[in-house]
Design a protein around this motif. Structure first.
Motif, PDB file in Angstrom:
ATOM      1  N   MET A  44       8.868  -8.936 -17.329  1.00 43.30           N
ATOM      2  CA  MET A  44       9.549  -9.646 -18.410  1.00 43.30           C
ATOM      3  C   MET A  44       9.701  -8.738 -19.630  1.00 43.30           C
ATOM      4  SD  MET A  44       8.615 -13.241 -20.268  1.00 43.30           S
ATOM      5  CE  MET A  44       7.414 -12.539 -21.384  1.00 43.30           C
ATOM      6  N   HIS A  48      13.245  -7.415 -21.385  1.00 42.17           N
ATOM      7  CA  HIS A  48      13.623  -7.569 -22.789  1.00 42.17           C
ATOM      8  C   HIS A  48      13.910  -6.218 -23.452  1.00 42.17           C
ATOM      9  CE1 HIS A  48      13.339 -11.909 -23.536  1.00 42.17           C
ATOM     10  NE2 HIS A  48      12.538 -11.878 -22.489  1.00 42.17           N
ATOM     11  N   TYR A 121      12.010 -21.230 -24.475  1.00 41.70           N
ATOM     12  CA  TYR A 121      12.796 -20.616 -23.404  1.00 41.70           C
ATOM     13  C   TYR A 121      14.278 -20.943 -23.558  1.00 41.70           C
ATOM     14  CZ  TYR A 121       8.256 -19.756 -21.265  1.00 41.70           C
ATOM     15  OH  TYR A 121       6.968 -19.339 -21.026  1.00 41.70           O
ATOM     16  N   VAL A 124      15.373 -18.452 -26.280  1.00 47.63           N
ATOM     17  CA  VAL A 124      15.513 -17.091 -25.761  1.00 47.63           C
ATOM     18  C   VAL A 124      16.783 -16.969 -24.924  1.00 47.63           C
ATOM     19  CG1 VAL A 124      14.502 -15.372 -24.194  1.00 47.63           C
ATOM     20  CG2 VAL A 124      13.052 -16.556 -25.855  1.00 47.63           C
ATOM     21  N   THR A 125      17.041 -17.962 -24.098  1.00 45.47           N
ATOM     22  CA  THR A 125      18.256 -17.962 -23.274  1.00 45.47           C
ATOM     23  C   THR A 125      19.496 -17.943 -24.162  1.00 45.47           C
ATOM     24  OG1 THR A 125      17.099 -19.121 -21.497  1.00 45.47           O
ATOM     25  CG2 THR A 125      19.512 -19.219 -21.476  1.00 45.47           C
ATOM     26  N   LEU A 128      19.858 -14.405 -25.677  1.00 46.05           N
ATOM     27  CA  LEU A 128      20.300 -13.391 -24.709  1.00 46.05           C
ATOM     28  C   LEU A 128      21.780 -13.530 -24.367  1.00 46.05           C
ATOM     29  CD1 LEU A 128      17.264 -13.271 -22.248  1.00 46.05           C
ATOM     30  CD2 LEU A 128      17.890 -11.580 -23.991  1.00 46.05           C
ATOM     31  N   PHE A 144      21.988 -10.076 -18.414  1.00 50.54           N
ATOM     32  CA  PHE A 144      20.673 -10.504 -18.903  1.00 50.54           C
ATOM     33  C   PHE A 144      20.514 -12.022 -18.933  1.00 50.54           C
ATOM     34  CE2 PHE A 144      20.630  -6.074 -19.756  1.00 50.54           C
ATOM     35  CZ  PHE A 144      19.335  -5.726 -19.406  1.00 50.54           C
ATOM     36  N   THR A 145      21.595 -12.742 -18.980  1.00 53.54           N
ATOM     37  CA  THR A 145      21.489 -14.193 -18.815  1.00 53.54           C
ATOM     38  C   THR A 145      21.038 -14.491 -17.389  1.00 53.54           C
ATOM     39  OG1 THR A 145      23.114 -14.675 -20.530  1.00 53.54           O
ATOM     40  CG2 THR A 145      22.745 -16.386 -18.870  1.00 53.54           C
ATOM     41  N   ASN A 148      17.425 -13.433 -16.935  1.00 57.23           N
ATOM     42  CA  ASN A 148      16.550 -14.376 -17.619  1.00 57.23           C
ATOM     43  C   ASN A 148      16.376 -15.661 -16.808  1.00 57.23           C
ATOM     44  OD1 ASN A 148      14.964 -15.117 -20.004  1.00 57.23           O
ATOM     45  ND2 ASN A 148      16.577 -16.637 -20.314  1.00 57.23           N
ATOM     46  N   MET A 151      13.914 -14.776 -14.266  1.00 54.29           N
ATOM     47  CA  MET A 151      12.581 -14.642 -14.854  1.00 54.29           C
ATOM     48  C   MET A 151      11.978 -16.011 -15.154  1.00 54.29           C
ATOM     49  SD  MET A 151       9.940 -13.023 -15.819  1.00 54.29           S
ATOM     50  CE  MET A 151      10.547 -11.433 -15.341  1.00 54.29           C
ATOM     51  N   LEU A 152      12.771 -16.904 -15.704  1.00 55.89           N
ATOM     52  CA  LEU A 152      12.258 -18.242 -16.020  1.00 55.89           C
ATOM     53  C   LEU A 152      11.934 -19.040 -14.767  1.00 55.89           C
ATOM     54  CD1 LEU A 152      14.412 -19.217 -19.125  1.00 55.89           C
ATOM     55  CD2 LEU A 152      12.061 -18.352 -19.058  1.00 55.89           C
TER      56      LEU A 152
END
Length: 176
Positions: A44, A48, A121, A124-125, A128, A144-145, A148, A151-152
């Motif tokens: 993670m 970032h 979260y 952050v989304t 991004l 990166f979306t 992410n 990752m989530l």
């Protein structure tokens, strides 16, 4: 010029947050807390860091221009920053970039956590996606979306399992 100002402020903000997170982690560990999901945390962090590198590279090397709707995107981004601070202050010493769990602790149900289980979260989304779009960095926004979301899909289940196992999370949110 706007890009340099915004990206500098965001990077500085993230560095300050890491200092706060480390301080909070030390306090929580002194109270008996443990870390969950440690295996995915370096991935993670790398994601970032790569986001900022990609954003800088795409905007500078590919000479991306400011979006025609940059004002709207900036307002969304600034609103997300206010919400981010609301999340951090609502969690107080329990906020962290890692999944640090204090066994027996009551889960926080104030601020945005009254309505949403993982508001940070969502923020952050939003960041991004909106930050690269503001500066025309469409590749960074898409890549990166998607990263992410992946990752989530790992992080949220790890966090929820740890919270269910060690706190009153299950009863507070009426989960299985």
């Amino acid at each position: 010029m706007l890009f340099a100002i915004v990206i500098s402020i965001v990077i500085l903000q993230r560095l300050v947050e890491l200092v706060v997170a480390k301080r909070n982690e030390q306090w929580m560990r002194s109270q008996g807390a443990f870390e969950a999901g440690a295996a995915h945390y370096p991935i993670m962090v790398a994601m970032h860091i790569a986001f900022f590198i990609s954003l800088l590279a795409e905007v500078i090397l590919l000479d991306r221009s400011l979006s025609s709707i940059w004002i709207i995107l900036l307002v969304i981004f600034l609103t997300a920053q206010v919400a981010r601070i609301w999340c951090l202050t609502s969690l107080g010493k329990f906020w962290n970039t890692k999944i640090i769990i204090l066994p027996g602790a009551d889960v926080v149900q104030k601020g945005p956590y009254k309505w949403v289980r993982h508001p940070n979260y969502v923020i952050v989304t939003t960041e991004l996606l909106v930050l690269p779009l503001m500066f025309g960095a469409y590749l960074t926004a898409i890549i990166f979306t998607l990263l992410n979301v992946w990752m989530l899909s790992v992080r949220i289940p790890a966090e929820e399992k740890a919270l269910k196992d060690a706190t009153n999370y299950r009863e507070k949110f009426s989960l299985d």
